[in-house]
Design an enzyme around this catalytic site. Sequence first.
Site, mmCIF file in Angstrom:
data_model
loop_
_atom_site.group_PDB
_atom_site.id
_atom_site.type_symbol
_atom_site.label_atom_id
_atom_site.label_comp_id
_atom_site.label_asym_id
_atom_site.label_seq_id
_atom_site.Cartn_x
_atom_site.Cartn_y
_atom_site.Cartn_z
ATOM 1 N N LYS A 73 -14.439 40.666 -17.014
ATOM 2 C CA LYS A 73 -12.991 40.451 -17.167
ATOM 3 C C LYS A 73 -12.200 40.976 -15.968
ATOM 4 O O LYS A 73 -11.339 40.279 -15.430
ATOM 5 C CB LYS A 73 -12.527 41.111 -18.464
ATOM 6 C CG LYS A 73 -11.071 40.872 -18.818
ATOM 7 C CD LYS A 73 -10.752 41.310 -20.223
ATOM 8 C CE LYS A 73 -10.841 42.805 -20.413
ATOM 9 N NZ LYS A 73 -12.156 43.331 -20.740
ATOM 10 N N THR A 75 -13.359 41.595 -12.981
ATOM 11 C CA THR A 75 -13.767 40.789 -11.827
ATOM 12 C C THR A 75 -12.990 39.478 -11.794
ATOM 13 O O THR A 75 -12.508 39.052 -10.733
ATOM 14 C CB THR A 75 -15.288 40.510 -11.895
ATOM 15 O OG1 THR A 75 -15.988 41.751 -11.910
ATOM 16 C CG2 THR A 75 -15.746 39.684 -10.706
ATOM 17 N N ARG A 96 -5.762 48.617 -15.196
ATOM 18 C CA ARG A 96 -5.868 49.994 -15.671
ATOM 19 C C ARG A 96 -6.685 50.838 -14.693
ATOM 20 O O ARG A 96 -7.470 50.309 -13.909
ATOM 21 C CB ARG A 96 -6.562 50.042 -17.033
ATOM 22 C CG ARG A 96 -5.773 49.417 -18.157
ATOM 23 C CD ARG A 96 -6.555 49.511 -19.463
ATOM 24 N NE ARG A 96 -7.794 48.750 -19.410
ATOM 25 C CZ ARG A 96 -8.788 48.862 -20.273
ATOM 26 N NH1 ARG A 96 -8.710 49.743 -21.252
ATOM 27 N NH2 ARG A 96 -9.876 48.123 -20.165
ATOM 28 N N LYS A 107 -20.826 52.165 -19.398
ATOM 29 C CA LYS A 107 -20.043 50.941 -19.252
ATOM 30 C C LYS A 107 -19.802 50.589 -17.785
ATOM 31 O O LYS A 107 -19.742 49.433 -17.395
ATOM 32 C CB LYS A 107 -18.706 51.088 -19.977
ATOM 33 C CG LYS A 107 -17.809 49.852 -19.869
ATOM 34 C CD LYS A 107 -16.519 50.061 -20.652
ATOM 35 C CE LYS A 107 -15.611 48.852 -20.519
ATOM 36 N NZ LYS A 107 -15.018 48.724 -19.189
ATOM 37 N N ALA A 275 -9.141 50.426 -25.126
ATOM 38 C CA ALA A 275 -8.642 49.380 -26.022
ATOM 39 C C ALA A 275 -9.253 49.456 -27.413
ATOM 40 O O ALA A 275 -8.722 48.859 -28.339
ATOM 41 C CB ALA A 275 -8.910 48.006 -25.418
ATOM 42 N N PHE A 303 -11.389 45.035 -23.412
ATOM 43 C CA PHE A 303 -12.330 44.486 -24.383
ATOM 44 C C PHE A 303 -11.943 43.051 -24.774
ATOM 45 O O PHE A 303 -11.346 42.328 -23.988
ATOM 46 C CB PHE A 303 -12.482 45.397 -25.598
ATOM 47 C CG PHE A 303 -13.141 46.705 -25.277
ATOM 48 C CD1 PHE A 303 -14.342 46.743 -24.583
ATOM 49 C CD2 PHE A 303 -12.566 47.910 -25.647
ATOM 50 C CE1 PHE A 303 -14.961 47.957 -24.273
ATOM 51 C CE2 PHE A 303 -13.178 49.117 -25.346
ATOM 52 C CZ PHE A 303 -14.375 49.142 -24.667
ATOM 53 N N PHE A 384 -23.230 32.386 -14.124
ATOM 54 C CA PHE A 384 -24.450 33.045 -13.665
ATOM 55 C C PHE A 384 -25.408 31.978 -13.128
ATOM 56 O O PHE A 384 -25.355 30.820 -13.564
ATOM 57 C CB PHE A 384 -25.118 33.799 -14.822
ATOM 58 C CG PHE A 384 -24.477 35.117 -15.149
ATOM 59 C CD1 PHE A 384 -25.122 36.311 -14.855
ATOM 60 C CD2 PHE A 384 -23.224 35.179 -15.751
ATOM 61 C CE1 PHE A 384 -24.533 37.539 -15.158
ATOM 62 C CE2 PHE A 384 -22.631 36.389 -16.047
ATOM 63 C CZ PHE A 384 -23.295 37.577 -15.753
ATOM 64 N N TRP A 412 -17.268 36.395 -8.482
ATOM 65 C CA TRP A 412 -18.183 37.500 -8.183
ATOM 66 C C TRP A 412 -18.949 37.207 -6.893
ATOM 67 O O TRP A 412 -19.104 38.079 -6.043
ATOM 68 C CB TRP A 412 -19.158 37.708 -9.346
ATOM 69 C CG TRP A 412 -20.091 38.865 -9.135
ATOM 70 C CD1 TRP A 412 -19.868 40.172 -9.447
ATOM 71 C CD2 TRP A 412 -21.389 38.822 -8.540
ATOM 72 N NE1 TRP A 412 -20.949 40.954 -9.092
ATOM 73 C CE2 TRP A 412 -21.896 40.153 -8.527
ATOM 74 C CE3 TRP A 412 -22.181 37.800 -8.018
ATOM 75 C CZ2 TRP A 412 -23.150 40.471 -8.013
ATOM 76 C CZ3 TRP A 412 -23.445 38.114 -7.506
ATOM 77 C CH2 TRP A 412 -23.916 39.437 -7.512
#
Length: 559
Positions: A73, A75, A96, A107, A275, A303, A384, A412
Amino acid sequence: MIFRSDIEIAQSIKQKPIEEIAQSIGIGKEYLEYYGPCKAKVNYNILNDLETKKDGKLILVTAMTPTPAGEGKTTTTVGLGDALSRIGKKAVIALREPSLGPVFGVKGGAAGGGYAQVVPMEDINLHFTGDMHAVGAANNLLAAMIDNHIYQGNQLGIDPKRITWKRCIDMNDRQLRFIVSGLNGKTNGDTREDGFDITVASEVMAILCLSKNLDHLKENLRNIIIGYARDDKPVTAGQLKAEGAMAALLKDALKPNLVQTLEQTPAFIHGGPFANIAHGCNSLMATKMALKLGDYVVTEAGFGADLGAEKFLDIKCRIGGLKPSAVVIVATVRALKHHGGAQKTELSTENLDILKKGIPNLLKHIENITEKFGLPVVVAINRFPTDTEAELRLIEEKCKQYGASVTLSEVWAKGGEGGKTLAKEVLRLIDEGKSNFKFMYNDDLSLKEKVDVVVEKIYGGDGVDFSPAALKEIARIEDMGFKNLPVCMAKTQYSFSDDPKKLGWPKNFRVAVRNVKVSAGAGFVVVLTGDIMTMPGLPKVPSAEAIDVDSAGIISGLF
């Protein structure tokens, strides 16, 4: 192709002086407070000078229900901002700040990944400009003043067994969840049960992120309820005369932090509430500053959309008067297969049947944003190499049936270039002007009714089971005059339900509310469900084991 870690990519890019980044969006030197050559705080007084300037368009990036496979998210948020810049738009990003707990835990950080990152990523993921430490200091100053007040005679009659204010530390440390403090004699304080929250779960963090200026910050700090007196009346930080000193600790932390992406797009990174246990959005002040300085602002909520986006829309937008123009929901083929029941070893193998079983998770998020909140949606598939054309076609077909367009995101691997298609689709949605934003519930509903609405409409549950303790506390909170506050659901991020094992779009479930707590300073009521913890623990193999620094001060192993 040689694989490079996120930190290696970040360290290979030459950053522009932060003064140049600031100038690109009209921030003069007089508003900058430098923290080295490539990061700065922006004085909040700039908002007074920009008051009459028209706001830019607000784009919210959220996601499907997260999985251990990761969705990307942040990224995508960074890559979308870079893509908008590449096609000639004046874009600003608002994110954030990472918490040290997840950075050293499992994480990871919150600076993006690959070629869609904000830099300097080492600083951002570690101490940055000290905001987290300031929040912790202000929180713990109040805790110290509470116990000192009791020790010095307790004129307010505080009941030591009903103190709700906890100490905090920005670290995952399960050992501190429940402690006994004030041991070893009267001179060391009164012995009582105590505990720690992680700093990002502190109400002070929420207050910092939802305050409109310094005076508003002081007012919100003054309203914090720290516990109850023996006569059952609430006791506030204002009664302890703590708000002035707390605000003094937070006066610089209130100023948004300005950095840049790998492609020199301006980025505000400020505030970091979780979150799943807090409201999960960057600061209101940073968002408002970005809207005054950019034509398009890309921000994210933590999230899945059932948590971060719901709180962004029902809490942050309500308090700050914000109106998003479009929403991006990030998804991956791998994550959808996970929700369809695939094992970790099966995520890279084409399986349309399992994918079909997992797609409803994404469809429920689309339905929530489009139908419940009235906002246009584009689904960004974070691609991916193992994704097949058949899998991507299936996702697109299903999403279109729910009124959402679908684009591939390859930020990415390609940075802003890999997000151009997504950027153009977002612009198309904004230009169509189909945003009819509405809140999920009205202020005048009871707290129970608000929880019912979120559980039944957003989560898809059959109802709510409130514990006797929760019902008693709701009655108390409403008697104190806080019925009109929004609710902040503390719930697992891994499911629409309160059970992390219920994947996909679960049916026939109820949510158990074990307790509630009023955050009178922040302006919402926290609703605790399931086994959610306000102090996480480290995993068996924490990320901290791989992090190191060499004799030249170069950090490695940080993602």
